[in-house]
Motif scaffolding. Structure first.
Motif, PDB file in Angstrom:
ATOM      1  N   MET A   1       2.274 -17.079 -10.675  1.00 54.30           N
ATOM      2  CA  MET A   1       2.029 -15.187 -10.336  1.00 54.30           C
ATOM      3  C   MET A   1       1.257 -15.201 -11.968  1.00 54.30           C
ATOM      4  O   MET A   1       0.931 -16.048 -13.156  1.00 54.30           O
ATOM      5  N   PHE A   2      -0.109 -14.199 -11.990  1.00 55.80           N
ATOM      6  CA  PHE A   2      -0.440 -14.077 -12.442  1.00 55.80           C
ATOM      7  C   PHE A   2       0.151 -13.473 -13.947  1.00 55.80           C
ATOM      8  O   PHE A   2       0.706 -12.200 -13.560  1.00 55.80           O
ATOM      9  N   ASN A   3      -1.162 -13.593 -14.914  1.00 53.47           N
ATOM     10  CA  ASN A   3      -0.882 -12.266 -15.690  1.00 53.47           C
ATOM     11  C   ASN A   3      -1.259 -10.922 -15.884  1.00 53.47           C
ATOM     12  O   ASN A   3      -2.644 -10.993 -15.242  1.00 53.47           O
ATOM     13  N   GLN A   4      -0.919 -10.077 -16.736  1.00 53.90           N
ATOM     14  CA  GLN A   4      -1.500  -8.971 -16.303  1.00 53.90           C
ATOM     15  C   GLN A   4      -3.229  -8.856 -17.198  1.00 53.90           C
ATOM     16  O   GLN A   4      -3.837  -8.354 -16.188  1.00 53.90           O
ATOM     17  N   ASP A   5      -3.605  -9.368 -17.817  1.00 56.28           N
ATOM     18  CA  ASP A   5      -4.961  -9.923 -18.717  1.00 56.28           C
ATOM     19  C   ASP A   5      -5.911 -10.594 -17.187  1.00 56.28           C
ATOM     20  O   ASP A   5      -6.649  -9.753 -17.207  1.00 56.28           O
ATOM     21  N   ALA A   6      -5.586 -11.109 -16.707  1.00 62.68           N
ATOM     22  CA  ALA A   6      -6.077 -11.976 -15.718  1.00 62.68           C
ATOM     23  C   ALA A   6      -6.042 -11.079 -14.265  1.00 62.68           C
ATOM     24  O   ALA A   6      -7.106 -10.831 -13.420  1.00 62.68           O
ATOM     25  N   LEU A   7      -4.714  -9.882 -14.499  1.00 64.66           N
ATOM     26  CA  LEU A   7      -5.293  -8.720 -12.618  1.00 64.66           C
ATOM     27  C   LEU A   7      -5.647  -8.157 -13.168  1.00 64.66           C
ATOM     28  O   LEU A   7      -6.401  -7.720 -12.483  1.00 64.66           O
ATOM     29  N   SER A   8      -5.973  -7.704 -13.996  1.00 60.23           N
ATOM     30  CA  SER A   8      -7.099  -6.455 -14.500  1.00 60.23           C
ATOM     31  C   SER A   8      -8.491  -6.294 -14.063  1.00 60.23           C
ATOM     32  O   SER A   8      -8.541  -5.520 -13.580  1.00 60.23           O
ATOM     33  N   PRO A   9      -8.901  -7.678 -13.630  1.00 56.05           N
ATOM     34  CA  PRO A   9     -10.726  -7.587 -13.110  1.00 56.05           C
ATOM     35  C   PRO A   9     -10.039  -7.721 -11.669  1.00 56.05           C
ATOM     36  O   PRO A   9     -11.136  -7.448 -10.916  1.00 56.05           O
ATOM     37  N   ILE A  10      -9.191  -8.145 -11.202  1.00 55.98           N
ATOM     38  CA  ILE A  10      -9.096  -8.176 -10.430  1.00 55.98           C
ATOM     39  C   ILE A  10      -8.437  -7.586  -9.584  1.00 55.98           C
ATOM     40  O   ILE A  10      -9.841  -6.286  -8.311  1.00 55.98           O
ATOM     41  N   ARG A  11      -8.042  -6.392 -10.389  1.00 57.34           N
ATOM     42  CA  ARG A  11      -7.884  -4.758  -9.792  1.00 57.34           C
ATOM     43  C   ARG A  11      -8.694  -4.049  -9.361  1.00 57.34           C
ATOM     44  O   ARG A  11      -8.882  -3.314  -8.632  1.00 57.34           O
ATOM     45  N   LEU A  66       5.944  20.674  22.394  1.00 58.20           N
ATOM     46  CA  LEU A  66       5.658  19.625  21.234  1.00 58.20           C
ATOM     47  C   LEU A  66       5.098  19.450  20.161  1.00 58.20           C
ATOM     48  O   LEU A  66       4.678  20.209  19.784  1.00 58.20           O
ATOM     49  N   GLN A  67       5.697  18.699  19.194  1.00 54.67           N
ATOM     50  CA  GLN A  67       5.524  18.327  17.644  1.00 54.67           C
ATOM     51  C   GLN A  67       5.031  16.481  18.067  1.00 54.67           C
ATOM     52  O   GLN A  67       4.636  15.722  18.125  1.00 54.67           O
ATOM     53  N   ALA A  68       3.423  16.506  16.810  1.00 54.96           N
ATOM     54  CA  ALA A  68       2.957  15.863  16.567  1.00 54.96           C
ATOM     55  C   ALA A  68       3.054  15.322  15.547  1.00 54.96           C
ATOM     56  O   ALA A  68       2.995  16.219  14.758  1.00 54.96           O
ATOM     57  N   ARG A  69       3.482  13.903  14.680  1.00 58.80           N
ATOM     58  CA  ARG A  69       3.896  13.589  13.707  1.00 58.80           C
ATOM     59  C   ARG A  69       2.907  12.335  13.350  1.00 58.80           C
ATOM     60  O   ARG A  69       2.794  11.268  14.252  1.00 58.80           O
ATOM     61  N   SER A  70       2.193  12.592  11.881  1.00 63.77           N
ATOM     62  CA  SER A  70       1.098  10.675  12.011  1.00 63.77           C
ATOM     63  C   SER A  70       2.206  10.462  10.181  1.00 63.77           C
ATOM     64  O   SER A  70       2.303  11.782   9.617  1.00 63.77           O
ATOM     65  N   ASN A  71       2.135   9.768  10.165  1.00 65.77           N
ATOM     66  CA  ASN A  71       2.229   8.802   8.895  1.00 65.77           C
ATOM     67  C   ASN A  71       1.130   8.039   8.899  1.00 65.77           C
ATOM     68  O   ASN A  71       0.114   7.365   9.279  1.00 65.77           O
ATOM     69  N   TRP A  72       0.465   8.002   6.896  1.00 73.74           N
ATOM     70  CA  TRP A  72      -0.415   7.423   6.261  1.00 73.74           C
ATOM     71  C   TRP A  72       0.028   6.390   4.902  1.00 73.74           C
ATOM     72  O   TRP A  72       1.050   6.691   5.248  1.00 73.74           O
ATOM     73  N   GLN A  73      -0.688   5.344   4.650  1.00 72.79           N
ATOM     74  CA  GLN A  73      -0.522   5.023   4.498  1.00 72.79           C
ATOM     75  C   GLN A  73      -1.546   5.533   2.886  1.00 72.79           C
ATOM     76  O   GLN A  73      -2.824   5.454   3.507  1.00 72.79           O
ATOM     77  N   ILE A  74      -1.332   5.024   1.700  1.00 73.81           N
ATOM     78  CA  ILE A  74      -2.302   5.801   0.748  1.00 73.81           C
ATOM     79  C   ILE A  74      -2.593   4.579  -0.580  1.00 73.81           C
ATOM     80  O   ILE A  74      -1.204   4.725  -1.005  1.00 73.81           O
ATOM     81  N   TYR A  75      -3.361   4.364  -1.286  1.00 71.07           N
ATOM     82  CA  TYR A  75      -4.090   2.436  -1.624  1.00 71.07           C
ATOM     83  C   TYR A  75      -4.423   3.182  -2.320  1.00 71.07           C
ATOM     84  O   TYR A  75      -5.715   4.338  -2.350  1.00 71.07           O
ATOM     85  N   MET A  76      -4.061   3.303  -3.860  1.00 69.96           N
ATOM     86  CA  MET A  76      -4.779   3.947  -5.208  1.00 69.96           C
ATOM     87  C   MET A  76      -4.683   2.561  -6.107  1.00 69.96           C
ATOM     88  O   MET A  76      -3.653   2.102  -5.811  1.00 69.96           O
ATOM     89  N   PRO A  77      -5.309   2.808  -7.237  1.00 68.83           N
ATOM     90  CA  PRO A  77      -4.853   2.010  -8.498  1.00 68.83           C
ATOM     91  C   PRO A  77      -4.111   2.573  -9.010  1.00 68.83           C
ATOM     92  O   PRO A  77      -3.107   2.475  -8.738  1.00 68.83           O
TER      93      PRO A  77
END
Length: 130
Positions: A1-11, A66-77
């Motif tokens: 597992m990475f520490n938060q300092d190491a993850l910041s530049p990767i994020r 007829l009802q159409a539904r769609s699901n989405w994923q949103i990726y954010m910081p």
């Protein structure tokens, strides 16, 4: 597992490479109407870059229509203030003006590179969605 300092530049690099669509996170906030009552309005919480990906869709017959539904994923910081029932309005790209309703947010992983939210479409034009 990475520490938060190491993850910041990767994020930061992950957001730079994967999130090219500008969106606004909106929240329905109550406020006084000045006459003793309360009204609500969709207020801007934050503008961020995001990636929006189609997840799945289905059609069903409801009331003979007829009802159409769609699901989405949103990726954010990671660290973006996002809650279920918030709205996300797209302000750039091919889905400009589309508004999504946030159904759930994945805050469960401390080593996540991006925040992941499940959403459905409220409006394709931004009209009557806010």
């Amino acid at each position: 597992m990475f520490n938060q300092d190491a993850l910041s530049p990767i994020r930061a690099e992950m957001v730079r490479r994967a999130c090219s669509t500008e969106v606004q996170v909106l929240r329905d906030l109550p406020q006084s109407d000045g006459m003793g009552g309360i009204t609500s309005d969709w207020r801007l919480v934050k503008a961020v870059k995001a990636r929006i990906v189609f997840s799945d869709g289905k059609e069903s017959l409801e009331g003979g229509v007829l009802q159409a539904r769609s699901n989405w994923q949103i990726y954010m910081p990671t660290g973006t203030s996002l809650m279920p029932k918030d709205r996300v309005k797209v302000v750039s790209g091919t889905m400009r003006q589309r508004v999504f309703n946030i159904k759930s947010v994945d805050y469960g992983r401390s080593d996540a590179l991006l925040l992941i939210a499940d959403a459905d479409v409220v409006s394709d034009t931004g009209v009557d969605a806010l």
